[in-house]
Design an enzyme around this catalytic site. Structure first.
Site, PDB file in Angstrom:
ATOM      1  N   ASP A  57       0.845  -1.181  -0.012  1.00 39.00           N
ATOM      2  CA  ASP A  57      -0.045  -0.068  -0.068  1.00 39.00           C
ATOM      3  C   ASP A  57       0.864   1.239  -0.017  1.00 39.00           C
ATOM      4  O   ASP A  57       2.019   1.198   0.439  1.00 39.00           O
ATOM      5  CB  ASP A  57      -1.042   0.003   1.238  1.00 39.00           C
ATOM      6  CG  ASP A  57      -2.150  -1.028   0.946  1.00 39.00           C
ATOM      7  OD1 ASP A  57      -2.287  -1.372  -0.152  1.00 39.00           O
ATOM      8  OD2 ASP A  57      -2.316  -1.520   2.281  1.00 39.00           O
ATOM      9  N   ASP A  70      -7.035  -1.323  -4.372  1.00 40.33           N
ATOM     10  CA  ASP A  70      -8.165  -1.178  -3.279  1.00 40.33           C
ATOM     11  C   ASP A  70      -9.214  -0.038  -4.086  1.00 40.33           C
ATOM     12  O   ASP A  70     -10.291  -0.112  -3.737  1.00 40.33           O
ATOM     13  CB  ASP A  70      -7.509  -0.481  -2.121  1.00 40.33           C
ATOM     14  CG  ASP A  70      -6.460  -1.368  -1.357  1.00 40.33           C
ATOM     15  OD1 ASP A  70      -6.852  -2.757  -1.414  1.00 40.33           O
ATOM     16  OD2 ASP A  70      -5.674  -0.945  -0.873  1.00 40.33           O
TER      17      ASP A  70
END
Length: 166
Positions: free
Chosen positions: A122, A140
């Site tokens: 991330d 995401d």
């Protein structure tokens, strides 16, 4: 080929595009930044390299390792179900097809990370003063936009069916 254009599979390119963009961006972050490095892009937005062994919002991130395989199985099951659903859609279900394709591409992007690294990379980091939103990635983002399109489609279908019943 004509049958391909008449089904939701005509949107498979979008899932592939999400997957490629997600993996390229994660590889750039993984090879260009040290873990926890942060690059400020805007006063409320950084690129910050973090690793998430859990799910959304780091759910089960400290579960001891079994969650890697659990989320792998979940991602495979969801991708399979959504792919079958996508294949059965007609040409007029473009909003639903786009939503499903975004979710499939995002799920596969994070699945590859779990299988390859054991965690998801991330790096998008939104914040305001002391408030920080959990870091996320392109996969995401695609999943969230895809889910929003599915919800929007379900409500617009309901409105559309009410118009015809009058």
């Amino acid at each position: 080929m004509h049958l391909f254009r008449q089904t939701g599979w005509a949107f498979w390119w979008l899932a592939l595009l999400v997957l490629v963009m997600d993996q390229l961006s994660k590889q750039w972050v993984h090879h260009s930044m040290a873990l926890y490095d942060s690059i400020q892009l805007l006063p409320f937005f950084n690129l910050t390299y973090v690793r998430n062994p859990g799910a959304a919002f780091s759910f089960l991130s400290d579960a001891g390792g079994w969650q890697r395989w659990f989320f792998t199985v979940v991602a495979l099951a969801i991708t399979t179900v959504l792919s079958v659903w996508l294949a059965r859609l007609g040409p007029k279900a473009s909003k639903l097809s786009i939503g499903l394709s975004l979710i499939i591409g995002g799920a596969l992007g994070n699945l590859i990370d779990r299988l390859w690294h054991g965690y998801v990379i991330d790096f998008f980091h939104l914040y305001y003063q002391n408030w920080h939103y959990p870091a996320f990635n392109i996969a995401d983002s695609a999943i969230v936009v895809g889910a929003a399109l599915l919800i929007w489609d379900s409500f617009s279908q309901r409105e559309h069916s009410h118009e015809h019943s009058k």
